[in-house]
Design a protein around this motif. Structure first.
Motif, PDB file in Angstrom:
ATOM      1  N   HIS A  82      67.981  78.296  46.361  1.00  0.00           N
ATOM      2  CA  HIS A  82      68.371  76.908  46.627  1.00  0.00           C
ATOM      3  C   HIS A  82      68.830  76.224  45.340  1.00  0.00           C
ATOM      4  CE1 HIS A  82      66.225  77.712  50.378  1.00  0.00           C
ATOM      5  NE2 HIS A  82      66.791  76.622  50.868  1.00  0.00           N
ATOM      6  N   ASP A  83      69.648  75.193  45.517  1.00  0.00           N
ATOM      7  CA  ASP A  83      70.147  74.445  44.361  1.00  0.00           C
ATOM      8  C   ASP A  83      69.052  73.591  43.734  1.00  0.00           C
ATOM      9  OD1 ASP A  83      72.734  75.384  44.922  1.00  0.00           O
ATOM     10  OD2 ASP A  83      73.119  73.703  46.272  1.00  0.00           O
ATOM     11  N   ALA A  84      68.166  73.061  44.585  1.00  0.00           N
ATOM     12  CA  ALA A  84      67.159  72.126  44.102  1.00  0.00           C
ATOM     13  C   ALA A  84      65.905  72.238  44.957  1.00  0.00           C
ATOM     14  CB  ALA A  84      67.679  70.691  44.136  1.00  0.00           C
ATOM     15  N   ILE A  85      64.772  71.876  44.363  1.00  0.00           N
ATOM     16  CA  ILE A  85      63.495  71.828  45.067  1.00  0.00           C
ATOM     17  C   ILE A  85      62.958  70.412  44.963  1.00  0.00           C
ATOM     18  CG2 ILE A  85      62.335  72.688  42.984  1.00  0.00           C
ATOM     19  CD1 ILE A  85      60.192  73.864  44.771  1.00  0.00           C
ATOM     20  N   LEU A  86      62.444  69.890  46.080  1.00  0.00           N
ATOM     21  CA  LEU A  86      62.001  68.489  46.132  1.00  0.00           C
ATOM     22  C   LEU A  86      60.545  68.406  46.555  1.00  0.00           C
ATOM     23  CD1 LEU A  86      63.856  65.426  47.499  1.00  0.00           C
ATOM     24  CD2 LEU A  86      61.644  66.010  48.523  1.00  0.00           C
ATOM     25  N   VAL A  87      59.788  67.534  45.877  1.00  0.00           N
ATOM     26  CA  VAL A  87      58.406  67.231  46.256  1.00  0.00           C
ATOM     27  C   VAL A  87      58.204  65.728  46.189  1.00  0.00           C
ATOM     28  CG1 VAL A  87      57.480  69.431  45.425  1.00  0.00           C
ATOM     29  CG2 VAL A  87      57.528  67.453  43.895  1.00  0.00           C
ATOM     30  N   GLY A  88      57.117  65.266  46.795  1.00  0.00           N
ATOM     31  CA  GLY A  88      56.759  63.860  46.711  1.00  0.00           C
ATOM     32  C   GLY A  88      55.866  63.609  45.511  1.00  0.00           C
ATOM     33  N   ILE A  89      55.738  62.369  45.127  1.00  0.00           N
ATOM     34  CA  ILE A  89      54.933  62.025  43.957  1.00  0.00           C
ATOM     35  C   ILE A  89      53.459  62.361  44.193  1.00  0.00           C
ATOM     36  CG2 ILE A  89      54.673  59.635  44.736  1.00  0.00           C
ATOM     37  CD1 ILE A  89      54.733  61.000  41.100  1.00  0.00           C
ATOM     38  N   GLY A  90      53.003  62.328  45.436  1.00  0.00           N
ATOM     39  CA  GLY A  90      51.616  62.680  45.724  1.00  0.00           C
ATOM     40  C   GLY A  90      51.293  64.102  45.304  1.00  0.00           C
ATOM     41  N   THR A  91      52.219  65.021  45.561  1.00  0.00           N
ATOM     42  CA  THR A  91      52.033  66.417  45.158  1.00  0.00           C
ATOM     43  C   THR A  91      52.001  66.541  43.647  1.00  0.00           C
ATOM     44  OG1 THR A  91      53.102  67.263  47.164  1.00  0.00           O
ATOM     45  CG2 THR A  91      53.076  68.724  45.251  1.00  0.00           C
ATOM     46  N   VAL A  92      52.860  65.793  42.958  1.00  0.00           N
ATOM     47  CA  VAL A  92      52.910  65.854  41.490  1.00  0.00           C
ATOM     48  C   VAL A  92      51.614  65.336  40.887  1.00  0.00           C
ATOM     49  CG1 VAL A  92      54.107  65.011  39.433  1.00  0.00           C
ATOM     50  CG2 VAL A  92      55.419  65.662  41.466  1.00  0.00           C
ATOM     51  N   LEU A  93      51.112  64.222  41.399  1.00  0.00           N
ATOM     52  CA  LEU A  93      49.887  63.644  40.845  1.00  0.00           C
ATOM     53  C   LEU A  93      48.667  64.507  41.155  1.00  0.00           C
ATOM     54  CD1 LEU A  93      50.449  59.857  41.677  1.00  0.00           C
ATOM     55  CD2 LEU A  93      50.793  61.017  39.481  1.00  0.00           C
ATOM     56  N   ALA A  94      48.662  65.159  42.323  1.00  0.00           N
ATOM     57  CA  ALA A  94      47.499  65.954  42.721  1.00  0.00           C
ATOM     58  C   ALA A  94      47.480  67.329  42.066  1.00  0.00           C
ATOM     59  CB  ALA A  94      47.473  66.098  44.239  1.00  0.00           C
ATOM     60  N   ASP A  95      48.657  67.980  41.961  1.00  0.00           N
ATOM     61  CA  ASP A  95      48.702  69.390  41.537  1.00  0.00           C
ATOM     62  C   ASP A  95      49.352  69.628  40.181  1.00  0.00           C
ATOM     63  OD1 ASP A  95      47.568  69.927  43.991  1.00  0.00           O
ATOM     64  OD2 ASP A  95      49.474  70.426  44.959  1.00  0.00           O
ATOM     65  N   ASP A  96      50.126  68.659  39.670  1.00  0.00           N
ATOM     66  CA  ASP A  96      50.875  68.835  38.423  1.00  0.00           C
ATOM     67  C   ASP A  96      51.633  70.170  38.423  1.00  0.00           C
ATOM     68  OD1 ASP A  96      51.874  68.136  35.937  1.00  0.00           O
ATOM     69  OD2 ASP A  96      50.127  68.858  34.833  1.00  0.00           O
ATOM     70  N   PRO A  97      52.529  70.375  39.407  1.00  0.00           N
ATOM     71  CA  PRO A  97      53.211  71.666  39.545  1.00  0.00           C
ATOM     72  C   PRO A  97      54.333  71.841  38.531  1.00  0.00           C
ATOM     73  CG  PRO A  97      54.086  70.131  41.134  1.00  0.00           C
ATOM     74  CD  PRO A  97      52.979  69.403  40.413  1.00  0.00           C
ATOM     75  N   SER A  98      54.752  73.090  38.345  1.00  0.00           N
ATOM     76  CA  SER A  98      55.891  73.373  37.470  1.00  0.00           C
ATOM     77  C   SER A  98      57.180  73.545  38.274  1.00  0.00           C
ATOM     78  CB  SER A  98      55.631  74.621  36.627  1.00  0.00           C
ATOM     79  OG  SER A  98      55.348  75.728  37.460  1.00  0.00           O
ATOM     80  N   LEU A  99      57.054  73.941  39.555  1.00  0.00           N
ATOM     81  CA  LEU A  99      58.198  74.064  40.472  1.00  0.00           C
ATOM     82  C   LEU A  99      59.308  74.968  39.931  1.00  0.00           C
ATOM     83  CD1 LEU A  99      58.513  70.351  41.706  1.00  0.00           C
ATOM     84  CD2 LEU A  99      57.171  72.218  42.693  1.00  0.00           C
ATOM     85  N   ASP A 100      58.933  76.013  39.234  1.00  0.00           N
ATOM     86  CA  ASP A 100      59.933  76.955  38.741  1.00  0.00           C
ATOM     87  C   ASP A 100      59.847  78.238  39.545  1.00  0.00           C
ATOM     88  OD1 ASP A 100      57.451  77.730  37.878  1.00  0.00           O
ATOM     89  OD2 ASP A 100      57.990  77.977  35.778  1.00  0.00           O
ATOM     90  N   CYS A 101      60.768  79.157  39.267  1.00  0.00           N
ATOM     91  CA  CYS A 101      60.773  80.460  39.918  1.00  0.00           C
ATOM     92  C   CYS A 101      60.162  81.467  38.956  1.00  0.00           C
ATOM     93  CB  CYS A 101      62.196  80.864  40.301  1.00  0.00           C
ATOM     94  SG  CYS A 101      62.285  82.506  41.054  1.00  0.00           S
ATOM     95  N   ARG A 102      59.068  82.094  39.387  1.00  0.00           N
ATOM     96  CA  ARG A 102      58.355  82.991  38.486  1.00  0.00           C
ATOM     97  C   ARG A 102      58.380  84.438  38.969  1.00  0.00           C
ATOM     98  NH1 ARG A 102      55.391  78.318  38.701  1.00  0.00           N
ATOM     99  NH2 ARG A 102      53.786  79.114  40.104  1.00  0.00           N
ATOM    100  N   LEU A 103      59.468  84.836  39.637  1.00  0.00           N
ATOM    101  CA  LEU A 103      59.636  86.223  40.046  1.00  0.00           C
ATOM    102  C   LEU A 103      60.252  87.027  38.905  1.00  0.00           C
ATOM    103  CD1 LEU A 103      61.021  85.941  43.690  1.00  0.00           C
ATOM    104  CD2 LEU A 103      58.725  86.631  42.997  1.00  0.00           C
ATOM    105  N   PRO A 104      59.777  88.236  38.647  1.00  0.00           N
ATOM    106  CA  PRO A 104      60.383  89.073  37.606  1.00  0.00           C
ATOM    107  C   PRO A 104      61.876  89.265  37.856  1.00  0.00           C
ATOM    108  CG  PRO A 104      58.307  90.017  38.357  1.00  0.00           C
ATOM    109  CD  PRO A 104      58.613  88.883  39.281  1.00  0.00           C
ATOM    110  N   GLY A 105      62.675  89.037  36.834  1.00  0.00           N
ATOM    111  CA  GLY A 105      64.119  89.172  36.959  1.00  0.00           C
ATOM    112  C   GLY A 105      64.829  87.921  37.420  1.00  0.00           C
ATOM    113  N   LEU A 106      64.065  86.931  37.906  1.00  0.00           N
ATOM    114  CA  LEU A 106      64.676  85.689  38.409  1.00  0.00           C
ATOM    115  C   LEU A 106      64.140  84.466  37.667  1.00  0.00           C
ATOM    116  CD1 LEU A 106      64.696  86.323  42.274  1.00  0.00           C
ATOM    117  CD2 LEU A 106      66.634  86.417  40.711  1.00  0.00           C
TER     118      LEU A 106
END
Length: 259
Positions: A82-106
């Motif tokens: 996907h071009d972009a990934i979207l979350v709400g502020i509630g998820t950011v405040l609760a989990d502090d995610p990185s929202l990156d792709c962590r697959l080997p090679g990608l």
């Protein structure tokens, strides 16, 4: 340069042209581009990971990890597609995610990251802000320009102001139009229950990936879809099952609407 004359020009050059080959497959593959052209909105894919009974967190708010490693890897592959990934502020405040792709090679294929944050509550110490120079990060807000937005932009975050809905939150339909105008054709949503429900309530979801673990949390857990405003059964949003399978101990299903 072609403007609808491509087939004629090929045939004039002596090249045999066959049309309609793999039409359905090509239409599905390019649906994000087509939707931007026809509706000025990106294709919206909603990804939900829940317990067997549709909960995204326990009563105490714990959500890591409801589904297993195989489901998470499949989710990361969705991010890379996907071009972009979207979350709400509630998820950011609760989990502090990185929202990156962590697959080997990608690792270099992480999508642009978008946070729906009506009142600009995102903390400047969050992982998303701290890594905004490495992975493009946008914050969609209804708040006007101010010192905080200036500080966020100095950190590399792009702050985009958007109109409000009737509840004073970001108008999601208007936001999708803005994203389309900025070149986003395929948007993956991994939001919390509020964002999920708001998008479905507004009929803005095109595809739905639902991952389920075999565990049960119970009614006091956090629901994946707290309310979509259905009072009559005839009003239920309808999705068609496209594919399903297993990811380790988890199951997953892919649904589509009629776009």
């Amino acid at each position: 340069r072609v403007s609808g004359r491509g087939i004629a020009r090929l045939e004039q050059a002596g090249i045999q042209v066959e049309t309609g080959v793999c039409r359905d497959e090509a239409n599905r593959l390019n649906q994000g581009f087509f939707k931007c052209c026809t509706a000025n909105k990106p294709l919206v894919t909603l990804k939900i990971a829940t317990s067997l009974d549709g909960r995204i967190a326990s009563a105490s708010g714990r959500s890591r990890w409801i589904t297993g490693p195989a489901s998470r890897r499949r989710g990361h592959l969705l991010r890379a597609n996907h071009d972009a990934i979207l979350v709400g502020i509630g998820t950011v405040l609760a989990d502090d995610p990185s929202l990156d792709c962590r697959l080997p090679g990608l690792l270099g294929h992480s999508p642009l990251r978008i946070v729906v944050d009506s009142h600009l509550r995102i903390t400047e110490a969050s992982i998303l802000v701290a890594t905004a120079q490495e992975i493009p990060t946008w914050v969609i807000t209804t708040a006007g320009r101010g010192k905080k937005s200036d500080r966020l932009e100095k950190s590399g975050v792009t702050v985009i102001s958007c109109g409000k809905d009737d509840n004073g939150r970001v108008d999601l339909a208007a936001m999708l139009t803005r994203l389309s105008e900025k070149g986003i054709t395929r948007l993956l949503v991994e939001g919390g229950g509020q964002v999920n429900a708001s998008l479905i309530r507004a009929s803005l979801v095109d595809r739905l990936y639902w991952f389920r673990s075999p565990g049960i949390i119970g009614g006091d857990g956090v629901a994946a879809l707290p309310s979509v405003g259905v009072t009559e059964l005839a009003e239920m949003p309808q999705f068609s099952l496209v594919r399903s399978g297993q990811a380790g101990k988890d199951s997953w299903q892919e649904f589509e609407t009629g776009y």
